[in-house]
Design an enzyme around this catalytic site. Structure first.
Site, mmCIF file in Angstrom:
data_model
loop_
_atom_site.group_PDB
_atom_site.id
_atom_site.type_symbol
_atom_site.label_atom_id
_atom_site.label_comp_id
_atom_site.label_asym_id
_atom_site.label_seq_id
_atom_site.Cartn_x
_atom_site.Cartn_y
_atom_site.Cartn_z
ATOM 1 N N CYS A 15 0.859 -1.186 0.000
ATOM 2 C CA CYS A 15 0.000 0.000 0.000
ATOM 3 C C CYS A 15 0.894 1.234 0.000
ATOM 4 O O CYS A 15 2.123 1.138 0.094
ATOM 5 C CB CYS A 15 -0.894 -0.002 1.236
ATOM 6 S SG CYS A 15 0.039 0.026 2.790
ATOM 7 N N HIS A 44 5.213 -5.347 8.871
ATOM 8 C CA HIS A 44 5.108 -6.715 9.373
ATOM 9 C C HIS A 44 5.257 -7.719 8.234
ATOM 10 O O HIS A 44 4.292 -8.353 7.806
ATOM 11 C CB HIS A 44 3.779 -6.903 10.104
ATOM 12 C CG HIS A 44 3.733 -6.213 11.427
ATOM 13 N ND1 HIS A 44 2.561 -5.836 12.045
ATOM 14 C CD2 HIS A 44 4.735 -5.815 12.262
ATOM 15 C CE1 HIS A 44 2.848 -5.248 13.199
ATOM 16 N NE2 HIS A 44 4.152 -5.220 13.345
ATOM 17 N N HIS A 77 3.700 1.848 11.627
ATOM 18 C CA HIS A 77 2.582 1.623 12.551
ATOM 19 C C HIS A 77 2.377 2.757 13.543
ATOM 20 O O HIS A 77 1.373 2.771 14.254
ATOM 21 C CB HIS A 77 2.800 0.312 13.314
ATOM 22 C CG HIS A 77 3.137 -0.834 12.424
ATOM 23 N ND1 HIS A 77 4.431 -1.298 12.263
ATOM 24 C CD2 HIS A 77 2.367 -1.581 11.599
ATOM 25 C CE1 HIS A 77 4.430 -2.292 11.397
ATOM 26 N NE2 HIS A 77 3.198 -2.481 10.972
ATOM 27 N N GLU A 129 0.322 -0.770 16.090
ATOM 28 C CA GLU A 129 -0.506 0.401 15.792
ATOM 29 C C GLU A 129 -1.414 0.752 16.968
ATOM 30 O O GLU A 129 -1.568 1.933 17.322
ATOM 31 C CB GLU A 129 -1.352 0.144 14.538
ATOM 32 C CG GLU A 129 -2.225 1.333 14.164
ATOM 33 C CD GLU A 129 -3.192 1.028 13.030
ATOM 34 O OE1 GLU A 129 -4.275 1.636 13.018
ATOM 35 O OE2 GLU A 129 -2.862 0.187 12.161
ATOM 36 N N THR A 167 -6.402 0.525 11.629
ATOM 37 C CA THR A 167 -6.583 0.710 10.179
ATOM 38 C C THR A 167 -6.598 -0.597 9.388
ATOM 39 O O THR A 167 -6.996 -0.601 8.222
ATOM 40 C CB THR A 167 -5.466 1.599 9.595
ATOM 41 O OG1 THR A 167 -4.205 0.957 9.789
ATOM 42 C CG2 THR A 167 -5.455 2.975 10.247
ATOM 43 N N SER A 226 -1.406 -8.159 10.484
ATOM 44 C CA SER A 226 -2.841 -8.132 10.779
ATOM 45 C C SER A 226 -3.674 -8.176 9.506
ATOM 46 O O SER A 226 -4.612 -8.966 9.385
ATOM 47 C CB SER A 226 -3.179 -6.881 11.590
ATOM 48 O OG SER A 226 -4.569 -6.749 11.771
#
Length: 319
Positions: A15, A44, A77, A129, A167, A226
């Site tokens: 992203c 991660h 994060h 985060e 998020t 995540s």
């Protein structure tokens, strides 16, 4: 027999926040030379972390691990104000690669806390985060993970409530928790704009739309990611075979059939190189063909940390 077909989901992988964080660490290593210390993993993903370790990045979990005066990069994060103060106290040269979408949640937490709200943060306990966001207003934030947590909440009458979310949550899971919050606390305030990031939503949407045509779904990503875990859960919802792997080294031939339709996607912290090596492995072992399915176009970019922008421009001009 129909040969194996790979359905390659798009969008997938990095992203804008991850791209910015990785570029930031690359540039910091070029500008200052190793070692560059990074508070927690930059993203991660084990492949990315290993690659940067080999370049001289040192990933730390406490500020005390960084020598006084050292160069420190905050990961995508985000971090709490307490961590920033600790870095200042050690006279560290700190640069901030926090994703702007995470910063947005931090700013919302600060705003609500200053206005006297109790904030219900939907997220996973212990996630980097979440730790950073809770650190912005620890006295005002309550963490919930699911509807059962919401059912246990008790507040004094007249308490002003607001909710925020991590998020990288499952859109569906977060939606269920939010609905339960609204049922129990009809006056609860919501953030001006959805906190779940565009990339998380887009990758989940692609899996939802494409999983129907697949026999097995391979999600490229690390176990501590995540958003990658949420993709795997989504892939497996209808009883489909689904696996979360770092790359082809985690796959075995007997996990597939010659005529499988294999949906491949990647979490927001997984590099395209591991996607391609996985495709190559399937082609080599099953003579698979590839059909790319574009569900949504992405063209999002986030700016580098200010201290790196001039250096980045110089490097680009020199090429």
């Amino acid at each position: 027999m129909t040969p194996m077909k790979i359905i390659l989901a798009a969008p997938r992988g990095f992203c804008a926040g991850v791209n910015m964080a990785i570029d930031s660490l690359d540039l910091t290593l070029q500008k200052f030379g190793p070692p560059v210390y990074v508070y927690h993993e930059i993203v991660h993903n084990q492949f990315v972390v290993k690659t940067f370790r080999e370049k001289g990045a040192v990933f730390v979990d406490t500020i005390d691990e960084v020598p006084e005066g050292g160069v420190l990069l905050f990961s995508a994060h985000g971090v709490s104000p307490e961590i920033r103060k600790a870095a200042q106290a050690r006279k560290l040269h700190a640069l901030d690669a926090t994703c702007p979408l995470v910063t947005k949640v931090h700013l919302e937490a600060i705003k609500y806390a200053k206005a006297g709200y109790t904030i219900i943060l939907i997220g996973h306990e212990g996630h980097d985060e979440v730790l950073g966001t809770m650190g912005e207003a620890p006295e005002a934030i309550v963490l919930v993970e699911d509807e059962a947590d919401v059912d246990r909440l008790e507040f004094e009458p007249g308490t002003q409530l607001a909710y925020l979310t991590q998020t990288t949550l499952s859109v569906d899971d977060a939606g269920r928790v939010i609905r339960r919050l609204r049922e129990r606390f009809p006056e609860i305030h919501s953030p001006p704009k959805d906190d779940i990031c565009y990339a998380t939503q887009n990758r989940q949407e692609a899996v939802k739309l494409l999983r129907e045509d697949a026999d097995v779904i391979v999600v490229l990503g690390s176990q501590n990611s995540s958003n990658s875990q949420r993709l795997k859960e989504l892939a497996a919802e209808q009883g489909k075979r689904a696996m979360l792997v770092d790359g082809p080294q985690d796959l075995a031939v007997d996990q597939f059939s010659d005529d499988d339709r294999v949906l491949i996607t990647a979490g927001a912290s997984a590099p395209e190189s591991v996607v391609q090596s996985t495709i190559d492995w399937l082609k080599e072992n099953f003579d698979a063909s590839v059909d790319t399915q574009v569900v949504r176009e992405e063209d999002v970019q986030f700016p580098l940390p200010k201290p790196l922008r001039a250096f980045a421009a110089e490097q680009a001009a020199a090429k």
